[in-house]
Motif scaffolding. Structure first.
Motif, mmCIF file in Angstrom:
data_model
loop_
_atom_site.group_PDB
_atom_site.id
_atom_site.type_symbol
_atom_site.label_atom_id
_atom_site.label_comp_id
_atom_site.label_asym_id
_atom_site.label_seq_id
_atom_site.Cartn_x
_atom_site.Cartn_y
_atom_site.Cartn_z
ATOM 1 N N TYR A 162 0.840 -1.192 0.000
ATOM 2 C CA TYR A 162 0.000 0.000 0.000
ATOM 3 C C TYR A 162 0.877 1.245 0.000
ATOM 4 O O TYR A 162 2.090 1.194 0.256
ATOM 5 N N ALA A 163 0.248 2.386 -0.285
ATOM 6 C CA ALA A 163 0.897 3.692 -0.183
ATOM 7 C C ALA A 163 -0.171 4.695 0.199
ATOM 8 O O ALA A 163 -1.368 4.476 -0.034
ATOM 9 N N VAL A 164 0.256 5.810 0.788
ATOM 10 C CA VAL A 164 -0.670 6.835 1.259
ATOM 11 C C VAL A 164 -0.357 8.146 0.552
ATOM 12 O O VAL A 164 0.790 8.580 0.519
ATOM 13 N N VAL A 165 -1.387 8.767 -0.027
ATOM 14 C CA VAL A 165 -1.265 10.086 -0.640
ATOM 15 C C VAL A 165 -2.372 10.951 -0.056
ATOM 16 O O VAL A 165 -3.540 10.838 -0.439
ATOM 17 N N ASP A 166 -1.994 11.789 0.902
ATOM 18 C CA ASP A 166 -2.962 12.614 1.628
ATOM 19 C C ASP A 166 -4.057 11.720 2.237
ATOM 20 O O ASP A 166 -3.754 10.860 3.038
ATOM 21 N N ASP A 167 -5.309 11.905 1.815
ATOM 22 C CA ASP A 167 -6.413 11.134 2.399
ATOM 23 C C ASP A 167 -6.771 9.897 1.582
ATOM 24 O O ASP A 167 -7.807 9.277 1.810
ATOM 25 N N THR A 168 -5.920 9.536 0.638
ATOM 26 C CA THR A 168 -6.191 8.386 -0.223
ATOM 27 C C THR A 168 -5.240 7.244 0.095
ATOM 28 O O THR A 168 -4.034 7.453 0.251
ATOM 29 N N ALA A 209 3.707 10.330 -3.190
ATOM 30 C CA ALA A 209 4.343 11.626 -2.970
ATOM 31 C C ALA A 209 3.251 12.596 -2.538
ATOM 32 O O ALA A 209 2.672 13.305 -3.375
ATOM 33 N N PRO A 210 2.924 12.636 -1.236
ATOM 34 C CA PRO A 210 1.801 13.456 -0.768
ATOM 35 C C PRO A 210 1.930 14.931 -1.136
ATOM 36 O O PRO A 210 0.933 15.583 -1.419
ATOM 37 N N SER A 211 3.161 15.460 -1.140
ATOM 38 C CA SER A 211 3.332 16.882 -1.423
ATOM 39 C C SER A 211 3.018 17.225 -2.873
ATOM 40 O O SER A 211 2.800 18.387 -3.207
ATOM 41 N N SER A 212 2.988 16.205 -3.736
ATOM 42 C CA SER A 212 2.753 16.443 -5.163
ATOM 43 C C SER A 212 1.507 15.748 -5.691
ATOM 44 O O SER A 212 1.246 15.784 -6.899
ATOM 45 N N ASP A 213 0.741 15.065 -4.825
ATOM 46 C CA ASP A 213 -0.459 14.336 -5.244
ATOM 47 C C ASP A 213 -0.148 13.312 -6.329
ATOM 48 O O ASP A 213 -0.891 13.164 -7.306
ATOM 49 N N LEU A 214 0.959 12.594 -6.156
ATOM 50 C CA LEU A 214 1.388 11.614 -7.142
ATOM 51 C C LEU A 214 1.517 10.233 -6.511
ATOM 52 O O LEU A 214 1.822 10.092 -5.325
ATOM 53 N N TYR A 237 0.780 8.092 -11.438
ATOM 54 C CA TYR A 237 -0.624 8.498 -11.505
ATOM 55 C C TYR A 237 -0.758 9.839 -10.796
ATOM 56 O O TYR A 237 -0.407 9.975 -9.622
ATOM 57 N N ASP A 238 -1.286 10.832 -11.522
ATOM 58 C CA ASP A 238 -1.446 12.188 -10.995
ATOM 59 C C ASP A 238 -2.895 12.379 -10.550
ATOM 60 O O ASP A 238 -3.806 12.378 -11.372
ATOM 61 N N PHE A 239 -3.098 12.548 -9.240
ATOM 62 C CA PHE A 239 -4.455 12.690 -8.718
ATOM 63 C C PHE A 239 -5.117 13.995 -9.158
ATOM 64 O O PHE A 239 -6.339 14.125 -9.074
ATOM 65 N N PRO A 266 11.952 14.119 -2.892
ATOM 66 C CA PRO A 266 11.121 14.796 -1.884
ATOM 67 C C PRO A 266 10.772 16.237 -2.265
ATOM 68 O O PRO A 266 11.636 17.004 -2.703
ATOM 69 N N GLY A 267 9.485 16.560 -2.125
ATOM 70 C CA GLY A 267 9.027 17.923 -2.351
ATOM 71 C C GLY A 267 8.955 18.342 -3.801
ATOM 72 O O GLY A 267 8.760 19.527 -4.101
ATOM 73 N N THR A 268 9.072 17.395 -4.737
ATOM 74 C CA THR A 268 9.046 17.725 -6.165
ATOM 75 C C THR A 268 8.113 16.767 -6.900
ATOM 76 O O THR A 268 7.558 15.839 -6.316
#
Length: 455
Positions: A162-168, A209-214, A237-239, A266-268
């Motif tokens: 699994y992976a976490v991107v913000d609330d997803t 990559a939570p900071s980039s929604d990726l 995949y770009d959310f 990180p951060g990009t």
């Protein structure tokens, strides 16, 4: 006339009081979220008047944190050279702050609180339902402060990764012996969607990559619309992309790029990719034609926390690659003062002067031989044990460093039984503990393994 004279005297007096006042704080600016994810974050304090020369010794940060300070006009910039701790209130105090034109002094103080951090884990084989069927696997959420523990945010019959991107939550779920990439939203995954993986036989190295929604992942098998089979192909995949179509990361000239390993920078929006020829590439996932070769390296170890400096290992030694400047610097870490009979395992580099490593000790006097594990930290002038499981029979499976380098997440298995999952094997009776790197104190723990800090 007497009244006029009296009012005039009063006006002069008020002006004198105003002129005699020391500087006052009018505003403060800081990226709170960035304080625990990127080093070098700045706090800009603005006073209502220009300041005289500022003695750096008059600036204090509580609790203590490394910083640099500069001043211009009425603004003071405090640059935190290291990452700050989670869930902590910091006070920055300037005393004295002296007005440039008035000579009057005062104290300027500003308080801010850093965010807490959520960490997730994967709990497999959770038991049996009342009807005798197997209970689903779960992805759990834990807050480092301990406010929430083992909160299930997603369930599915067989979760590979699994992976976490913000609330997803993105999860590789094994369905009918085939992997399916599922996106879960809402409480306990109440809403789900799927990403088309082209009939892939395996999906691995899922990272967010939570900071980039990726979201990124590597697939094998299956084929693109033209019939080309995927061979360790990396997709992003770009959310924020309304088309909801993943983008394949390719090499120079658009050639297929089979991937051994990869990370989000990180951060990009960029990815650092290692091809099967050991060549490293820096590629912007939103501009895939931008492919920058970075040379061949035997192993990619991730990043120094809070930076975009990649750690690479070669037979000739270790190096740091600064992805902003492109500079490659030899990484000359100190030698660990450790028992030579201990077997070194995974290493995490904290800086150009310190690292953390797991070591195994094998006892051949028993049949079969037994193995115990411990984690040690090495700096320029010392080596000390950071963590050892309380039970001798327990084994450290993996560990990783929190994004702000404050904690370790350590997987500990106590006489666990391996499951039958491919690619990523898990063990029953596994707990992930949080160890404070500063003093080795165990700050808590949660059920399961594969903490998302390891992504």
């Amino acid at each position: 006339m007497a009244v006029i004279a009296l009012l005039g005297a009063g006006a002069v007096g008020l002006g004198f009081v105003s002129a005699a006042q020391g500087p006052r704080l009018t505003s403060a600016e800081i990226n709170i979220q960035g304080t625990t994810t990127r080093s070098g974050q700045r706090l800009v304090l603005t006073a209502n008047q220009s300041l005289a020369h500022l003695d750096p010794g008059s600036v204090e940060v509580t609790p203590a944190a490394d910083f640099e300070v500069s001043a211009e006009g009425g603004s003071v910039t405090v640059r935190f050279t290291d990452l700050l701790r989670y869930d902590t209130e910091y006070t920055v105090r300037i005393d004295p702050a002296v007005g440039l034109y008035t000579g009057a002094s005062s104290e300027l103080a500003y308080r801010f609180a850093t965010p807490d951090s959520d960490v997730h884990s994967l709990l497999r084989n959770t038991g049996t339902r009342a009807d005798g069927s197997d209970a689903p696997d779960q992805i759990l959420r834990h807050r480092v402060s301990g406010e929430s523990v083992n909160e299930a945010v997603f369930e599915a019959p067989r979760i590979q990764q699994y992976a976490v991107v913000d609330d997803t939550i993105a999860a590789v779920v094994i369905e009918d012996s085939s992997p399916s990439l599922v996106l879960a939203y809402g409480p306990a995954g109440s809403t789900t969607a799927r990403i088309d993986t082209g009939g892939a036989s395996t999906v691995r190295d899922l990272r967010g990559a939570p900071s980039s929604d990726l979201l990124g992942y590597v697939i094998n098998g299956g084929a693109d619309p033209g019939g080309r089979s995927y061979n360790n192909a990396l997709f992003v995949y770009d959310f924020t992309d309304s088309s909801a179509v993943p983008t394949e990361i390719r090499g120079i000239g658009g050639a297929p790029l089979p991937v051994i390993d990869w990370y989000f920078v990180p951060g990009t929006t960029s990815v650092l990719v290692q091809g099967i020829d050991l060549q490293l590439y820096l590629i912007d996932s939103l501009d895939v034609a931008s492919v920058e070769p970075l040379g061949q390296h035997l192993q990619l170890e991730g990043f120094v926390p809070g930076t975009v400096e990649a750690v690479v290992s070669d037979p000739s030694g270790d190096s740091l690659i600064d992805l902003l400047s492109g500079d490659v610097t030899p990484l000359e870490l100190p030698q660990a003062d450790i028992d030579p009979l201990l077997y070194p395992g995974k290493r995490s580099v904290l800086s150009d002067r310190s690292f953390i490593r797991v070591y195994d000790e094998v006892d051949f006097s028993t049949t079969p031989s037994s193995v115990s594990s411990s984690i040690w930290i090495t700096d320029r002038t010392w080596t000390r044990e950071l963590y050892r499981p309380s039970a001798e029979s327990s084994r450290i499976g993996d560990f990783c460093v929190s994004p702000n380098a404050e904690f370790l997440a350590v997987e500990v298995t106590s006489e666990g039984v391996p499951d039958d999952y491919d690619l990523i094997l898990g063990y029953s009776n596994t707990t992930t503990y949080f160890v404070d790197i500063a003093d080795g104190v165990v700050a808590g723990g949660m059920a399961g393994f594969l903490p998302d800090w390891c992504g």
